[in-house]
Enzyme design. Structure first.
Site, PDB file in Angstrom:
ATOM      1  N   CYS A 115      -6.517 -14.110   5.130  1.00 53.21           N
ATOM      2  CA  CYS A 115      -5.416 -14.703   5.894  1.00 53.21           C
ATOM      3  C   CYS A 115      -4.107 -14.547   5.130  1.00 53.21           C
ATOM      4  O   CYS A 115      -4.068 -13.934   4.077  1.00 53.21           O
ATOM      5  CB  CYS A 115      -5.691 -16.183   6.146  1.00 53.21           C
ATOM      6  SG  CYS A 115      -7.318 -16.507   6.827  1.00 53.21           S
ATOM      7  N   MET A 116      -3.055 -15.121   5.670  1.00 55.44           N
ATOM      8  CA  MET A 116      -1.747 -14.939   5.036  1.00 55.44           C
ATOM      9  C   MET A 116      -1.694 -15.545   3.641  1.00 55.44           C
ATOM     10  O   MET A 116      -1.170 -14.939   2.707  1.00 55.44           O
ATOM     11  CB  MET A 116      -0.650 -15.556   5.911  1.00 55.44           C
ATOM     12  CG  MET A 116       0.753 -15.227   5.421  1.00 55.44           C
ATOM     13  SD  MET A 116       2.055 -16.015   6.376  1.00 55.44           S
ATOM     14  CE  MET A 116       1.845 -15.276   7.978  1.00 55.44           C
ATOM     15  N   ASP A 117      -2.261 -16.758   3.490  1.00 54.26           N
ATOM     16  CA  ASP A 117      -2.131 -17.483   2.228  1.00 54.26           C
ATOM     17  C   ASP A 117      -3.464 -17.753   1.544  1.00 54.26           C
ATOM     18  O   ASP A 117      -3.493 -18.355   0.480  1.00 54.26           O
ATOM     19  CB  ASP A 117      -1.480 -18.857   2.469  1.00 54.26           C
ATOM     20  CG  ASP A 117      -0.372 -18.786   3.482  1.00 54.26           C
ATOM     21  OD1 ASP A 117       0.664 -18.208   3.128  1.00 54.26           O
ATOM     22  OD2 ASP A 117      -0.573 -19.246   4.623  1.00 54.26           O
ATOM     23  N   ARG A 177       8.823  16.807  -2.259  1.00 54.18           N
ATOM     24  CA  ARG A 177       9.412  15.475  -2.184  1.00 54.18           C
ATOM     25  C   ARG A 177      10.829  15.612  -2.710  1.00 54.18           C
ATOM     26  O   ARG A 177      11.555  16.503  -2.269  1.00 54.18           O
ATOM     27  CB  ARG A 177       8.529  14.498  -2.988  1.00 54.18           C
ATOM     28  CG  ARG A 177       8.631  13.074  -2.547  1.00 54.18           C
ATOM     29  CD  ARG A 177       7.627  12.162  -3.235  1.00 54.18           C
ATOM     30  NE  ARG A 177       7.885  11.983  -4.674  1.00 54.18           N
ATOM     31  CZ  ARG A 177       7.188  11.181  -5.468  1.00 54.18           C
ATOM     32  NH1 ARG A 177       6.160  10.510  -4.995  1.00 54.18           N
ATOM     33  NH2 ARG A 177       7.485  11.059  -6.738  1.00 54.18           N
ATOM     34  N   TYR A 200     -10.370 -16.337  10.738  1.00 56.03           N
ATOM     35  CA  TYR A 200      -9.958 -15.850  12.053  1.00 56.03           C
ATOM     36  C   TYR A 200     -10.965 -14.876  12.671  1.00 56.03           C
ATOM     37  O   TYR A 200     -11.475 -13.981  11.999  1.00 56.03           O
ATOM     38  CB  TYR A 200      -8.613 -15.123  11.949  1.00 56.03           C
ATOM     39  CG  TYR A 200      -7.453 -16.030  11.620  1.00 56.03           C
ATOM     40  CD1 TYR A 200      -7.177 -17.153  12.383  1.00 56.03           C
ATOM     41  CD2 TYR A 200      -6.632 -15.734  10.542  1.00 56.03           C
ATOM     42  CE1 TYR A 200      -6.092 -17.976  12.075  1.00 56.03           C
ATOM     43  CE2 TYR A 200      -5.542 -16.547  10.230  1.00 56.03           C
ATOM     44  CZ  TYR A 200      -5.281 -17.667  11.000  1.00 56.03           C
ATOM     45  OH  TYR A 200      -4.211 -18.470  10.691  1.00 56.03           O
ATOM     46  N   HIS A 232       7.285  17.147 -10.801  1.00 50.38           N
ATOM     47  CA  HIS A 232       6.173  16.206 -10.564  1.00 50.38           C
ATOM     48  C   HIS A 232       5.086  16.951  -9.787  1.00 50.38           C
ATOM     49  O   HIS A 232       5.392  17.764  -8.910  1.00 50.38           O
ATOM     50  CB  HIS A 232       6.722  15.025  -9.755  1.00 50.38           C
ATOM     51  CG  HIS A 232       5.879  13.788  -9.735  1.00 50.38           C
ATOM     52  ND1 HIS A 232       5.239  13.281 -10.841  1.00 50.38           N
ATOM     53  CD2 HIS A 232       5.588  12.939  -8.719  1.00 50.38           C
ATOM     54  CE1 HIS A 232       4.600  12.174 -10.502  1.00 50.38           C
ATOM     55  NE2 HIS A 232       4.791  11.940  -9.225  1.00 50.38           N
ATOM     56  N   ARG A 266       4.973  11.357 -18.820  1.00 51.33           N
ATOM     57  CA  ARG A 266       5.522  10.225 -18.056  1.00 51.33           C
ATOM     58  C   ARG A 266       4.411   9.406 -17.399  1.00 51.33           C
ATOM     59  O   ARG A 266       4.338   9.307 -16.176  1.00 51.33           O
ATOM     60  CB  ARG A 266       6.449  10.715 -16.935  1.00 51.33           C
ATOM     61  CG  ARG A 266       7.622  11.555 -17.334  1.00 51.33           C
ATOM     62  CD  ARG A 266       8.564  11.750 -16.136  1.00 51.33           C
ATOM     63  NE  ARG A 266       7.885  12.201 -14.930  1.00 51.33           N
ATOM     64  CZ  ARG A 266       7.726  13.469 -14.564  1.00 51.33           C
ATOM     65  NH1 ARG A 266       8.206  14.442 -15.312  1.00 51.33           N
ATOM     66  NH2 ARG A 266       7.083  13.769 -13.464  1.00 51.33           N
ATOM     67  N   LYS A 309       8.745   1.600 -13.227  1.00 55.09           N
ATOM     68  CA  LYS A 309       9.293   1.374 -11.884  1.00 55.09           C
ATOM     69  C   LYS A 309       8.485   0.285 -11.171  1.00 55.09           C
ATOM     70  O   LYS A 309       7.378  -0.058 -11.620  1.00 55.09           O
ATOM     71  CB  LYS A 309       9.247   2.680 -11.083  1.00 55.09           C
ATOM     72  CG  LYS A 309       7.830   3.213 -10.832  1.00 55.09           C
ATOM     73  CD  LYS A 309       7.850   4.625 -10.268  1.00 55.09           C
ATOM     74  CE  LYS A 309       6.440   5.135  -9.994  1.00 55.09           C
ATOM     75  NZ  LYS A 309       6.436   6.571  -9.644  1.00 55.09           N
TER      76      LYS A 309
END
Ligand SMILES: *Cc1c(COP(=O)(O)O)cnc(C)c1O
Length: 390
Positions: A323-325, A137, A271, A169, A225, A38
Site C-alpha cells: 500500500c502507500m504507507d 543517449r 487491497y 558510456h 566511474r 548522483k
C-alpha cells in the site's frame, strides 16, 4: 541519531562505502576512481557518502545534476575533482565553474554556454567532451565531435576552457562479451586520438562504469566511474553477487512492526484481497509502502510471496498488495513477534538476510531502482563514520 517520529529508516554504513571504494581501486589499479554520487548518492545521502568515498581513495566525484556538484563544494568537499554532466540550457554553469566543478560538453550549444559562463566569472572552465560512442543517449556523435572540436580548441586558445577530458558510456557494460563493448571501445579510441592529435593535453580519458570497472579492464583508461558498486550492489548480478567482487551493500532498510494481530483462516489481506490466509495466523503491519519507495510490483500472493522481509531469524514475504504507507507480512500461527519489533527489508545479506537485489528480483527491476527510490520520508541514519574524511 534516531528519528523518533519515523517508524522506519535507512541505515547507511559509511565505513562500508569506504571499503567498497578501496576494493574497486584494487580492481582498477592503474586508474583513478570517480565515485558517482548522483541521485543523492544512489539514495545513500550525498555529502556523507561522498566523504566516505573520498576516504577510500576516490579522487573524483561525479554527479548528473549540476545542483548536486555545487552542493558538494558548498558543503566543503574541496579535495576531489568533481564532474557534472547532465544539464539543459540555462543551467547554473557560472556557479559551477566558480565552484571549481568540471563540466561535460555534449553539444555545440552547451559549449557556447560554457564559454560564456567562463568569461562571465573570469575563470577557465575545465571541460570533458562527452562522446556518444553508441549508447544513443547524451553526447557528441563522432560527426558532431568533428564539428565542435575546432570551436573548443579556439575557446581553449583564448583561455575560456581547458579540454581536460574525453569520455563516454557503454550500453552493454553488464554483458562484457557483448560485441558493442568492443565497437564502442574502438569508436572511443578514435575520438580520443582525434582530440589529442588536434593538440589537447587530456588529463583523463574515461569510459568504465561499475560493470566495466569489475569486468572489462581494457576500458579502464585513466579514470573509472563506478556508481552502484560503491554502494555495494552488483552491477552484474547474473555474473556474481557483491561478495564475488569483495563488495558489501551499505544500506539497510529497517522498520518497527506497527501492529501485530491474530486473524482466522480465510481472511483477506490488503487491497483487493490478493492474499487470503489459509489458516489461523498472525499478521504484522510494516510501516513502509510505495510512497516510501517500496515497489508495488513486489506485492505478494499465496502462490508467490512478494518482496522479502526479515523477521528475527526468518525471511518472510510481503502478503498481498504493497500500500502507500504500509505492507503486511504473514508471521504464521506460532508467531511470537510484537508491535515494535524490528524487521529488515534489505541489508548487507552477510547474515543470509534479504538484499536490495532480492527486492529488485521480486519487483522485476534492478537494484539501482530499489535504493535510489527510497523516499525522503525515510530518514537516513549514517553510521560507521571514519575520522579521516575529506
Ligand atoms: C550513472 C553513471 C555511471 C555509474 O554507473 P553504475 O552502473 O552505477 O556504475 C557512470 N557514468 C555515467 C555517465 C553515468 O550516468
Amino acid at each position: 541519531m534516531r528519528h523518533v517520529n519515523a517508524p522506519a529508516r535507512a541505515v547507511v554504513d559509511l565505513s562500508v562505502i569506504t571499503s567498497n571504494v578501496r576494493q574497486l581501486r584494487a580492481h582498477a589499479p592503474t586508474a583513478e576512481l570517480m565515485a558517482v554520487v548522483k541521485a543523492d548518492a544512489y539514495g545513500h545521502g550525498l555529502v556523507p557518502s561522498a566523504r566516505a568515498a573520498v576516504a577510500g581513495g576516490a579522487t573524483w566525484l561525479g554527479t548528473a545534476q549540476m545542483g548536486e556538484a555545487i552542493a558538494l563544494r558548498a558543503a566543503g568537499v574541496s579535495g576531489p575533482r568533481i564532474l557534472t554532466w547532465l544539464y539543459a540550457p540555462g543551467a547554473p554553469l557560472a556557479q559551477a565553474i566558480q565552484a571549481d566543478v568540471d563540466v561535460a560538453v555534449s553539444s555545440a550549444s552547451a559549449l557556447v554556454e560554457v564559454v560564456a559562463a567562463a568569461r562571465l566569472v573570469g575563470r577557465t572552465a575545465r571541460v570533458h567532451l562527452k562522446v556518444d560512442t553508441g549508447l544513443g543517449r547524451n553526447g557528441l556523435t563522432p560527426a558532431d565531435l568533428g564539428d565542435v572540436l575546432p570551436a573548443a580548441l579556439h575557446a581553449q586558445a583564448e583561455g575560456a576552457v581547458a579540454l581536460v577530458g574525453v569520455w563516454s558510456h557503454l550500453a552493454f557494460a553488464d554483458e562484457p562479451d557483448h560485441p558493442t563493448v568492443r565497437t564502442q571501445h574502438a569508436v572511443f579510441a578514435d575520438a580520443v586520438h582525434l582530440v589529442e592529435a588536434a593538440g589537447a593535453a587530456l588529463e583523463v580519458r574515461h569510459l568504465a562504469n561499475s560493470a566495466a570497472t569489475l569486468t572489462s579492464p581494457q576500458v579502464h583508461y585513466d579514470l573509472v566511474r563506478p556508481g552502484i558498486a560503491v554502494y555495494g550492489l552488483s552491477p552484474v548480478p547474473q555474473l556474481g553477487g557483491p561478495e564475488h567482487y569483495g563488495l558489501v551493500p551499505a544500506m539497510t532498510l529497517e522498520a518497527e512492526l506497527a501492529t501485530v494481530k491474530r486473524v482466522p483462516a480465510g481472511h483477506g489481506v490488503s487491497y483487493a484481497h490478493q492474499y487470503v490466509t489459509t489458516h489461523d495466523t498472525v499478521l504484522g503491519v510494516v510501516p513502509l509502502g510505495y510512497a516510501d519507495g517500496i515497489p508495488r510490483h513486489a506485492s505478494g500472493t499465496p502462490q508467490r510471496l512478494g518482496g522479502p522481509v526479515r523477521v528475527g531469524e526468518r525471511t518472510l514475504g510481503v502478503a498481498g498488495r504493497v500500500c502507500m504507507d504500509q505492507l503486511v507480512v504473514d508471521l504464521g500461527p506460532g508467531a511470537s513477534e510484537r508491535a515494535g519489533d524490528r524487521v529488515e527489508l534489505f541489508g548487507t545479506g552477510l547474515d543470509g538476510g534479504p538484499t536490495a537485489q532480492d527486492w529488485a528480483e521480486a519487483a522485476g527491476t534492478i537494484s539501482y531502482e530499489i535504493v535510489t527510490r527510497i523516499g525522503a520520508s525515510v530518514p537516513r541514519e549514517h553510521v560507521g563514520l571514519e575520522e579521516e574524511t575529506a
